[in-house]
Write a protein that holds these residues in place. Structure first.
Motif, PDB file in Angstrom:
ATOM      1  N   ILE A 118       0.852  -1.186   0.000  1.00  0.00           N
ATOM      2  CA  ILE A 118       0.000   0.000   0.000  1.00  0.00           C
ATOM      3  C   ILE A 118       0.890   1.238   0.000  1.00  0.00           C
ATOM      4  N   SER A 134       2.913   4.074  -7.709  1.00  0.00           N
ATOM      5  CA  SER A 134       1.464   3.970  -7.901  1.00  0.00           C
ATOM      6  C   SER A 134       1.106   2.822  -8.821  1.00  0.00           C
ATOM      7  N   CYS A 137       2.069  -0.800  -6.833  1.00  0.00           N
ATOM      8  CA  CYS A 137       1.521  -1.222  -5.539  1.00  0.00           C
ATOM      9  C   CYS A 137       0.118  -1.790  -5.745  1.00  0.00           C
ATOM     10  N   ASP A 138      -0.391  -2.470  -4.716  1.00  0.00           N
ATOM     11  CA  ASP A 138      -1.759  -3.008  -4.785  1.00  0.00           C
ATOM     12  C   ASP A 138      -2.786  -1.899  -4.577  1.00  0.00           C
ATOM     13  N   TYR A 139      -2.522  -1.054  -3.595  1.00  0.00           N
ATOM     14  CA  TYR A 139      -3.451   0.036  -3.274  1.00  0.00           C
ATOM     15  C   TYR A 139      -2.666   1.295  -2.961  1.00  0.00           C
ATOM     16  N   GLU A 140      -3.381   2.404  -3.005  1.00  0.00           N
ATOM     17  CA  GLU A 140      -2.758   3.688  -2.714  1.00  0.00           C
ATOM     18  C   GLU A 140      -3.681   4.485  -1.797  1.00  0.00           C
ATOM     19  N   THR A 160     -10.501  -2.419   1.531  1.00  0.00           N
ATOM     20  CA  THR A 160      -9.509  -3.045   0.653  1.00  0.00           C
ATOM     21  C   THR A 160      -9.087  -4.422   1.141  1.00  0.00           C
ATOM     22  N   TYR A 269      -8.629   1.762 -13.105  1.00  0.00           N
ATOM     23  CA  TYR A 269      -7.790   0.903 -12.269  1.00  0.00           C
ATOM     24  C   TYR A 269      -7.226   1.670 -11.078  1.00  0.00           C
ATOM     25  N   ARG A 270      -6.895   2.950 -11.286  1.00  0.00           N
ATOM     26  CA  ARG A 270      -6.399   3.737 -10.166  1.00  0.00           C
ATOM     27  C   ARG A 270      -7.497   3.895  -9.102  1.00  0.00           C
ATOM     28  N   GLN A 273      -7.333   1.006  -6.946  1.00  0.00           N
ATOM     29  CA  GLN A 273      -6.205   1.150  -6.026  1.00  0.00           C
ATOM     30  C   GLN A 273      -6.512   2.131  -4.896  1.00  0.00           C
ATOM     31  N   TRP A 274      -7.354   3.123  -5.172  1.00  0.00           N
ATOM     32  CA  TRP A 274      -7.724   4.098  -4.139  1.00  0.00           C
ATOM     33  C   TRP A 274      -8.780   3.553  -3.180  1.00  0.00           C
ATOM     34  N   GLN A 296      -9.111  -7.561 -11.759  1.00  0.00           N
ATOM     35  CA  GLN A 296      -8.252  -6.799 -10.846  1.00  0.00           C
ATOM     36  C   GLN A 296      -9.044  -6.012  -9.801  1.00  0.00           C
TER      37      GLN A 296
END
Length: 761
Positions: A118, A134, A137-140, A160, A269-270, A273-274, A296
């Motif tokens: 993360i 960014s 990583c898996d998440y942000e 998440t 996709y971002r 991740q958020w 994903q």
């Protein structure tokens, strides 16, 4: 202003008494004395263990404190590491922090099956996140150093890691709505977000409508990922509702260009991740992109969106069915919206909806409406994520959109939402609950509901008079403050026992195990239900068994319709659960020890049920004995001496004392009245943190904060290393749950606090 009415006294039924227990562990199966249960009502799923991989936090320069906060929210210890290569199997129960510079060296080599990465980026520093980190990583997690981010972090990490499932809970509701923020900058919506979201179950951020200002006074043609991420962060900080992330294209009434499908993938996709809960993906996008995003999506949910503005789309056509079948391949919700020219096409949509439900019962839920004035009727019939607007929004997101109030008013005019009488049933000792009446009326007005609300007062001799209010043709439900034992309700007269053909009222699992009812919900009986009362059997007797009249109303007003049933439920435990998980993820409580202080089992039961849902390992009790049914699958030990109290206090995670595997108590819940605040303060001091570990303990005081008291246990708790919460938080969250049960619609916690004069921000 709703009036307070008094009822005639009724005979007092037997009710459970408080029992002071002795020191032993209670883990007993339910015996033959368990109350009869006609059905089990459950809405959504409770807290889950979710993703058990090692959590690695990537942090920026001088931002290592975020690692400790992540660990505290998750209820785990932490360490700072040098690289991903150093993360070993022994770190499974830790949160590991790695600097951004070190992470860039070997993030691509990490074992994704055992490590979840993360990227924690502080937006207050004025720099965008590192693009390389960014993307890998898996998440942000984007955060600010100002207030809000602990609550924001709890929500982000719970979602998440799959510890809380918003989608399952929402899909169990009879109707769901979402509102779209059509502001070019969500900051403009934040001052009114509490009112804007009344009636909404989710908030949509229209990314294509955002306008990112440039240095020369103009706006970017497409808002940058950095700007969009900040907008998502700001919105999530100010609402507890799930977010829907939408990039609507120009062909479907949006502003995103269609010449570069890969651009959509980058933004969508971002959003995953958020940690955005719902991702709107348009059906025209290439299958490769839709399939990849679906695979994903993690714990986010995909809404497959199809819009037709041509005016030639026909719901009975093969095209409509093929669009649905293609949409469902990579979707958790299928959304189909079209422009129509004739009112009868609304009925064609309803036929299509019923056909899909019958022929494809295992498909994702369908959200389908017609646009324009002609299609507004369909918005009253759609039950899955109906898009709504609000007068305070600058523009409507689509032609023909209605507000939640307008939809409810239309349903009332169509006879689909008949006016009901909803009651707040209090006792002389809880007259302070009367001010809730204006709040309920305000909510009904804001939602456009036709119902009438009144506070009525039952006499202290017993709850038998409650059935007077329930046995009315227009009865629409009630909350009970204080809660009443369901055995007292069912034993007080013939009405409750006569329901469902003599099987009695429906009992939720919570009410069955807690033993206390604080909400009575009216629900239509299923025609196929074997427990439904035959038409030849009256829905209720005209008199009590002792011959007393039901009250001053003429007989025509009495008799709950035979096609309805009553559900006895308990909402208080959900209010406690929501309070405990507001700033902490559910995993912070898993396997930990808790202390519950109360003068009776009735007072403590809701708290124990909430702790049980959080999967605590052990509960120490003070002042009461836990009923066997509630103690099932839970280790319970009553304190009966100073020695046992001291033993629990000294237990460490690696101690040798029996029960040491649960550790010393992490959470203390007091259900004692304000007159015993000194005793509560003493116990809080006993279990205060002694400087070990990085996690603050939790103290929850359920006593009425407006009543006079000696000392403030909450202040003592904070001085002793606790995070303290009070009855006001629990009451607000409980009111949210109560309204959901009674009227099936959502009123955000933030609005409850705002309307009660206690603003959050």
């Amino acid at each position: 202003m709703a009036a307070v009415q008094q009822l005639e006294p009724m005979p007092t039924p037997a009710r459970p008494q408080s029992i002071n227990g002795t020191a032993h562990t209670i883990n007993i199966d339910m015996g033959a004395t368990a109350p009869p249960v006609t059905a089990d009502i459950s809405i959504g799923s409770g807290p889950q263990r979710g993703d058990t991989r090692t959590v690695v936090i990537i942090y920026g320069h001088d931002q290592d404190k975020i690692v400790a906060i992540f660990a505290e929210v998750l209820g785990k210890p932490y360490r700072l590491g040098g690289s991903f290569k150093e993360v070993a199997r022994e770190d499974m129960d830790l949160v590991v922090g790695i600097t951004a510079n070190s992470a860039k060296a070997d993030i691509t080599t990490r074992d994704k099956t055992s490590v979840i990465a993360i990227n924690a980026h502080c937006a207050s520093l004025g720099m965008p996140p590192d693009i390389y980190l960014s993307s890998h990583c898996d998440y942000e997690f984007l955060y600010t150093e100002a207030p809000f981010f602990r609550r924001d972090l709890s929500r982000f990490i719970s979602h998440t890691l799959g510890q809380i499932n918003h989608h399952e809970t929402l899909m169990a509701k009879p109707r769901t709505y979402f509102i779209s923020t059509t502001f070019p900058d969500v900051r403009a919506a934040l001052p009114n977000i509490d009112i804007l979201t009344v009636g909404s179950d989710a908030v949509e951020i229209r990314v294509d409508l955002l306008k990112e200002p440039l240095g020369d006074g103009s706006f970017s043609a497409i808002p940058s990922l950095s700007y969009v991420g900040e907008q998502v962060m700001l919105l999530r900080q100010r609402t507890e509702l799930p977010i829907i992330f939408t990039t609507r294209c120009t062909r479907e009434n949006g502003r995103f260009p269609m010449d570069n499908p890969d651009l959509y993938y980058e933004y969508l996709y971002r959003a995953i991740q958020w940690g955005v809960e719902y991702i709107d993906i348009e059906l025209w996008l290439p299958e490769t992109i839709r399939k990849k995003l679906y695979e994903q999506r993690g714990n986010s949910r995909i809404m497959s969106a199809f819009h037709d503005f041509s005016g030639t789309f026909k719901w009975p056509s093969k095209q409509a069915e093929s669009i649905f079948l293609e949409s469902r391949r990579y979707a958790d919700i299928v959304k189909m919206i079209a422009i129509i020219n004739d009112h009868n096409e609304n009925f064609e949509l309803e036929y299509f909806r019923s056909k899909i439900r019958a022929e494809y019962p295992d498909s994702p839920p369908l959200s389908a409406v017609n646009m324009g004035e002609t299609g507004q009727f369909s918005r009253t019939l759609n039950k899955v994520f109906t898009p709504i607007t609000h007068p305070l929004l600058p523009i409507i997101a689509a032609p023909g959109q209605l507000s939640a109030a307008e939809i409810n008013q239309a349903l009332a005019l169509l006879g689909q939402l008949p006016k009901k009488d909803i009651y707040g049933i209090s006792s002389p000792a809880t007259r302070s609950a009367t001010p809730q009446a204006p709040f309920y009326e305000k909510c009904f007005n804001e939602l456009g509901l036709p119902h009438h609300f009144a506070v009525v007062e039952r006499q202290p001799k017993g709850p038998g008079c409650i059935e007077t209010w329930c046995n009315q043709r227009n009865f629409g439900g009630a909350y009970l403050n204080p809660a009443v034992s369901f055995t007292s309700l069912t034993a007080s007269g013939g009405f409750f026992s006569s329901l469902n053909g003599g099987a009695g009222p429906v009992l939720s699992e919570a009410a069955r195990l807690i033993g206390m009812v604080d909400t009575i919900v009216v629900r239509p009986s299923s025609p196929s239900s074997s427990s439904s009362a035959p038409s030849s059997i009256p829905s209720s007797p005209p008199r009590h068994q002792n011959g007393d009249s039901f009250g001053p109303y003429p007989p025509a007003q009495f008799g709950l319709p035979h096609n309805t049933s009553l559900v006895l439920d308990n909402a208080s435990w959900k209010g406690i659960l929501s309070t405990l998980t507001r700033d902490l993820a559910p995993s912070a409580y898993f396997g930990r020890a808790a202390v519950v202080i109360a003068s009776s089992a009735d007072d403590a039961a809701s708290a124990i049920f909430a702790l049980k849902a959080l999967k605590v390992g052990k509960v120490y009790t003070v002042g009461f004995r836990t009923p066997p049914a509630l103690a099932k699958d839970l280790v319970v030990e009553p304190f009966n001496s100073l020695e046992s109290l001291q033993r629990a206090r000294m237990v460490g995670s690696n101690g040798t004392v029996p029960g040491a595997e649960f550790g010393s108590p992490f959470v203390v819940v007091s259900a004692l009245g304000p007159e015993k605040s000194n005793l509560v303060g003493m116990l809080v001091r006993v279990f205060g943190s002694r400087g070990s570990g990085n996690t603050r303990k939790v103290f929850l005081d359920l006593a009425d904060g407006s009543a006079p008291r000696r000392g403030d246990p909450g202040l003592i708790a904070e001085q002793s290393g606790f995070a303290a919460y009070g009855a006001a938080d629990v009451t607000a969250f409980t009111m949210v749950e109560t309204l959901r049960l009674l009227v099936g619609q959502n009123v955000p916690y933030s609005f409850v606090r705002l309307a009660s004069g206690r603003a959050l921000f």
